[in-house]
Design a protein around this motif. Structure first.
Motif, PDB file in Angstrom:
ATOM      1  N   GLU A  22      14.229 -24.693  15.248  1.00  0.00           N
ATOM      2  CA  GLU A  22      13.238 -24.648  14.182  1.00  0.00           C
ATOM      3  C   GLU A  22      12.711 -26.050  13.909  1.00  0.00           C
ATOM      4  O   GLU A  22      13.373 -27.041  14.218  1.00  0.00           O
ATOM      5  CB  GLU A  22      13.853 -24.076  12.896  1.00  0.00           C
ATOM      6  N   GLU A  61      13.690 -12.673  14.217  1.00  0.00           N
ATOM      7  CA  GLU A  61      13.695 -14.006  14.813  1.00  0.00           C
ATOM      8  C   GLU A  61      13.884 -14.027  16.315  1.00  0.00           C
ATOM      9  O   GLU A  61      13.335 -14.909  16.982  1.00  0.00           O
ATOM     10  CB  GLU A  61      14.762 -14.885  14.148  1.00  0.00           C
ATOM     11  N   LEU A 108       9.658 -21.403  13.640  1.00  0.00           N
ATOM     12  CA  LEU A 108      10.439 -21.115  14.841  1.00  0.00           C
ATOM     13  C   LEU A 108       9.758 -21.753  16.046  1.00  0.00           C
ATOM     14  O   LEU A 108       8.548 -21.612  16.234  1.00  0.00           O
ATOM     15  CB  LEU A 108      10.560 -19.612  15.050  1.00  0.00           C
TER      16      LEU A 108
END
Length: 138
Positions: A22, A61, A108
């Protein structure tokens, strides 16, 4: 540390743990700040259990389908106490997902399987990092 509760997934495959890279907000207010590796996970929504949150975060994610979860431990994290779960997932390769959150959150960048260091038989456990900071080289 804030009081925001989080949930994170420990997903291990072939001696490697799945981590998400990230990028935080930088001085410009954009996602050009510090990069770090962390376990897939995020905030627990109002009315959501930690287990429900970790299942949702894995799907969002890394695009994998959780099959089972098992609570491991609560650990401190910069944005709040994090409930870590061992998560088994359906076959498939992870992919970078996205969160439908405001831009005051990390962005991300990538996902990857990070090798686990060897463990002494006396400890009877695996060392799983909850966060690895990627320090700038310049």
């Amino acid at each position: 540390m804030t009081e925001r509760r989080r949930a994170a997934a420990v997903i291990v495959r072939d001696g490697r743990v799945l981590m998400v890279r990230e990028r935080s907000l930088g001085p410009s207010g954009r996602h050009d700040g510090l990069e770090y590796w962390t376990l897939p996970g995020g905030g627990i929504a109002d009315g959501e259990t930690p287990e429900e949150a970790v299942r949702r975060e894995v799907e969002e994610e890394v695009g994998l389908t959780p099959l089972s979860t098992r609570y491991l431990i609560d650990v401190p994290y910069p944005s709040g106490l994090t409930a870590c779960f061992a998560v088994t997932v359906a076959d498939g390769e992870p992919r970078v997902g996205h969160d439908e959150l405001p831009c005051d959150c990390p962005s991300l960048v990538s996902v990857d399987w990070v090798p686990l260091p060897p463990v002494s038989p006396e400890t009877m456990g695996a060392p799983i990092p909850t966060m690895i900071v990627v320090w700038p080289t310049h």
